[in-house]
Structures are given as C-alpha cells and as structure tokens.
Scaffold this motif. Structure first.
Motif, short mmCIF file in Angstrom:
data_model
loop_
_atom_site.label_atom_id
_atom_site.label_comp_id
_atom_site.label_asym_id
_atom_site.label_seq_id
_atom_site.Cartn_x
_atom_site.Cartn_y
_atom_site.Cartn_z
N ALA A 179 76.36 9.92 -27.46
CA ALA A 179 76.17 11.66 -27.46
C ALA A 179 76.44 11.97 -28.96
N GLU A 180 77.12 11.49 -29.72
CA GLU A 180 77.03 11.86 -31.14
C GLU A 180 75.79 11.42 -31.80
N ALA A 181 75.37 10.47 -31.41
CA ALA A 181 73.75 9.93 -32.21
C ALA A 181 72.71 10.44 -31.78
N ALA A 182 72.90 11.37 -30.41
CA ALA A 182 71.88 11.91 -29.55
C ALA A 182 71.14 13.10 -30.27
N GLU A 183 71.81 13.80 -31.07
CA GLU A 183 71.14 14.97 -31.73
C GLU A 183 70.93 16.33 -30.76
N GLY A 184 71.54 16.16 -29.73
CA GLY A 184 71.59 17.33 -28.53
C GLY A 184 70.69 16.81 -27.47
N SER A 185 70.16 15.50 -27.28
CA SER A 185 69.30 15.01 -26.35
C SER A 185 70.09 14.49 -25.14
N VAL A 186 70.11 14.80 -24.07
CA VAL A 186 70.74 13.96 -23.00
C VAL A 186 70.07 12.55 -22.82
N SER A 187 68.71 12.70 -22.76
CA SER A 187 67.97 11.55 -22.22
C SER A 187 68.07 10.54 -23.16
N ARG A 188 68.37 11.05 -24.54
CA ARG A 188 68.55 10.22 -25.82
C ARG A 188 69.82 9.39 -25.74
N ALA A 189 70.74 10.24 -25.33
CA ALA A 189 72.07 9.69 -25.35
C ALA A 189 72.24 8.46 -23.98
N VAL A 190 71.41 8.69 -23.01
CA VAL A 190 71.50 7.78 -21.91
C VAL A 190 70.74 6.74 -22.29
N THR A 191 69.59 6.90 -23.22
CA THR A 191 68.86 5.56 -23.56
C THR A 191 69.80 4.62 -24.60
N LEU A 192 70.50 5.55 -25.39
CA LEU A 192 71.56 4.59 -26.42
C LEU A 192 72.52 4.05 -25.64
N LEU A 193 72.68 4.33 -24.45
CA LEU A 193 73.77 3.60 -23.51
C LEU A 193 73.30 2.09 -22.90
N GLY A 194 72.11 1.95 -23.32
CA GLY A 194 71.59 0.51 -22.47
C GLY A 194 71.73 -0.42 -23.53
N GLY A 195 72.58 -1.35 -23.45
CA GLY A 195 72.84 -2.42 -24.12
C GLY A 195 73.03 -2.19 -25.64
N ASP A 196 72.18 -2.75 -26.18
CA ASP A 196 72.39 -2.78 -27.79
C ASP A 196 71.16 -1.50 -28.44
N ALA A 197 70.97 -0.94 -27.46
CA ALA A 197 69.88 0.27 -27.98
C ALA A 197 70.38 1.04 -29.25
N LEU A 198 71.60 1.40 -29.44
CA LEU A 198 71.95 2.14 -30.48
C LEU A 198 71.79 1.54 -31.76
N LYS A 199 72.09 -0.06 -31.72
CA LYS A 199 72.05 -0.69 -32.89
C LYS A 199 70.46 -0.86 -33.28
N LEU A 200 69.76 -1.09 -31.98
CA LEU A 200 68.12 -1.30 -32.36
C LEU A 200 67.84 -0.02 -33.03
N GLN A 201 68.21 1.19 -32.47
CA GLN A 201 67.69 2.53 -33.19
C GLN A 201 68.08 2.48 -34.55
N GLN A 202 69.07 2.04 -34.80
CA GLN A 202 69.72 2.14 -36.17
C GLN A 202 68.93 1.20 -37.36
N ARG A 203 68.56 0.13 -36.58
CA ARG A 203 67.78 -1.08 -37.35
C ARG A 203 66.37 -0.28 -37.56
N THR A 204 65.82 0.12 -36.59
CA THR A 204 64.41 1.01 -36.62
C THR A 204 64.47 2.02 -37.81
N ALA A 205 65.68 2.77 -37.91
CA ALA A 205 65.77 3.81 -38.94
C ALA A 205 65.72 3.01 -40.37
#
Length: 346
Positions: A224-250
């Motif tokens: 939720a902290e990384a989701a910038e106000g988006s519920v779907s984004r928060a839920v996406t980041l819950l899946g496996g290593d999604a948060l790390k992958l997004q950070q890698r993309t950034a």
C-alpha cells in the motif's frame, strides 16, 4: 470474469462484487445529491488513476438507483451514502450481473476465448436496444462503461449517438483512466467527476477486502505504501516478487535514454512466459514513470516531448494488452518499450 488471480491463493473481487467504497466521500455525496434533487445529469464521466475505485463507485451508484427508483422517496432523501444492503434482491442481481436494468460495456472474450483489446462497436450498439426496450425492467436503465478508454473509434461514435438523445430515466456511468483523452463530443455531454488517489489507510482497507486478506498483514502495508493511492496497484504488488520487479524496472527507466541490453534481457527473463502479475507490475512501473515525465513536461511547457511521450504511452498500452491477451513472449515487449521510450526521451 468475476475474479482475478493475484497470488497462489488470493483472488480479487470484481467491482460489482465490492460492497464498500473506501475514500471518495465527496464524489459519492455529489452523486447522491444530484440524484435526490430529481434532476440528475444523464451521463457522468468518473475519471482518475487506475485502481482507485472508479468502477466500484459506478456499481455502487447503479445499485442505489436500481434499488431506489424514486429519487424523491423518503428513503433516498434520508440516505447519507449510496450503500445498499448486499442481501437486497436488487443488489444480489447487480452482483451476479443479472439485473435487466443494468448494461455493462467492457472488454469481452472473442470467439477463440481470448480477451479483446478493445470494446467493439457491436457490443456498444447493444445500448440502442437496451435503452429502446420498454418491457425488460420498469424504472431506471443504467449503463456502465468500463472503460471509455477501451472503446474503439466506431464504438465511441455509437455510444455518442445514445448520449446525444438520452431516453428518460437513463443513467450513464463512464469510467476513464484518462478523461482528457476521451472524445471531446463525449466529454461535452458528461458531468465530470474526478477521483483522487486514495490515502494509504484507505488503500490498505480496500485491498484487504478486495484480496480477502487481513488489514494488519505486513506485506499489505508495504504494498500500500508503494501503491500511490491505487488499490489495484497494491494488490498487484502483493503477487510474488512484483514489488521487487517494479523497483528493478524503475531503476532501468532512470538510466534512459541509455540502457544496458544485458539488463533488458535479464528483466525480460524475470517477467517469465505467462506470469500476469509480473507483467502487470512491469507495465505499472512504466506507467508511473511516464506519468511523472508527462507531469514534469507539462509543468515545464515542453510540448514536443509531451506529445512524443503521450503517443508512446498509447503504443505501450496497446502492446501490453496484446501481449497479455495473446500470451506473447515478454522479452520482445521489454525491448520494444525501452526502445520507444529511449527514442522519445533523447
């Protein structure tokens, strides 16, 4: 589909199945006040970032209107929110997609069982027979378009014809992630209702309900902290290593217009062959980066690069939809996305 997979044992409720609305009280009040005035505008464009509750609000309004067809009734006049008892027969029909007074236009499966990338003109023409019918359901007829952004040009023009001559007791709730990109003729016929990103506390509560999780789950708080106000984004980041992958993309996006091809190969491998959560995390990271650049270019009046980035953003969204719909290889998409962005930012 009525649910989307997030992680191995976690499903996300469809907006029509979501009984509660978190945040957006001002928008809910605006709809309620307009309805009980007896002079509600026939079309609303509910706009804002993806995953913040626009479709949830649209279904909530539809349930309320179909449950309370008389806007001047005492029950409507006393109402403080658009909440409807989930056990109400009308509410259950809406949840099950079985109410004759509600038409939903959204992307659907084609004859081969593959999700279409747009809402077609044939589907949109259903509004003509829907609003022309008098025998199906007494009272209001509500049409939710989720989303206007996915209407192909012919479909948008077909919808416009209905918006231009709305029947009595008709209500259109148009959802859009990018309202400014809708046809000006459609915009001119809608009351705009912009929604702001949710507070982190609301994201946690909404994501917990959507994904059937406990609100005090540490993983949920981090997402939720990384989701910038988006519920779907928060839920996406819950899946496996999604948060790390997004950070890698950034991190890779920060190096544009110069990117190491070896890093792109590695990122493509990390996306896997059919992992929709990983793909969603990648596209979400790209979307956030482009959004930041567009805001910066707009503030600095850098109109040429603003136009280039906007055009590239459209191409990326189409390519991502095709990749997901047809289960294409992820690595070519990664190289294509970074190639277009590198060219646009030089």
């Amino acid at each position: 589909m009525s649910a989307r997979k997030v992680a191995q044992d976690t499903t996300v409720r469809h907006p029509r199945e979501t009984p509660d609305l978190f945040g957006h009280r001002y928008a809910e009040t605006a709809l309620l006040n307009a309805y009980r005035s007896g002079r509600i505008p026939h079309a609303w464009l509910i706009g804002g970032a993806q995953g913040i509750g626009k479709a949830t609000l649209a279904y909530r309004m539809a349930r309320f209107v179909l449950t309370h067809p008389d806007p001047l009734s005492s029950s409507v006049q006393r109402a403080e929110t658009l909440a409807v008892d989930p056990t109400d027969p009308v509410a259950r029909q809406v949840t099950n997609g079985a109410h004759g007074g509600l038409l939903v236009l959204e992307r659907s499966l084609n004859d081969r069982g593959v999700m279409r990338t747009v809402i077609t003109v044939d589907e949109t023409r259903e509004t003509i027979s829907f609003f022309g019918s008098t025998a199906a359901v007494d009272g209001w007829r509500v049409c939710i378009v989720d989303t206007v952004d996915e209407l192909n040009p012919n479909a948008a023009n077909a919808l416009l014809k209905i918006l231009e001559e709305p029947p009595q007791r008709s209500l259109f709730l148009l959802v859009s992630h990018s309202p400014a990109r809708a046809l000006p003729t459609i915009l001119s016929r809608c009351r705009k209702l912009p929604l702001r990103p949710l507070a982190t506390e609301d994201v946690i509560r909404a994501a917990a309900q959507a994904a059937n999780m406990m609100a005090d789950d540490p993983a949920l708080a981090e997402a939720a902290e990384a989701a910038e106000g988006s519920v779907s984004r928060a839920v996406t980041l819950l899946g496996g290593d999604a948060l790390k992958l997004q950070q890698r993309t950034a991190a890779l996006l920060a190096t544009l217009p110069h990117v190491d091809p070896r890093e792109l190969h590695a990122l493509g491998d990390a996306l896997g062959g059919s992992d929709r959560v990983a793909l969603a995390a990648f596209i979400d990271g790209v979307d956030r980066w482009i959004g930041e650049k567009l805001r910066a270019d707009n503030a600095n009046a850098n109109l040429p690069r603003l136009a280039r980035l906007a055009e590239v953003w459209e191409k990326i969204i189409r390519a991502a939809r095709d990749t997901e719909s047809y289960n294409l290889e992820r690595k070519p998409l990664v190289f294509s996305v970074f190639g277009m962005l590198a060219e646009a930012t030089r």
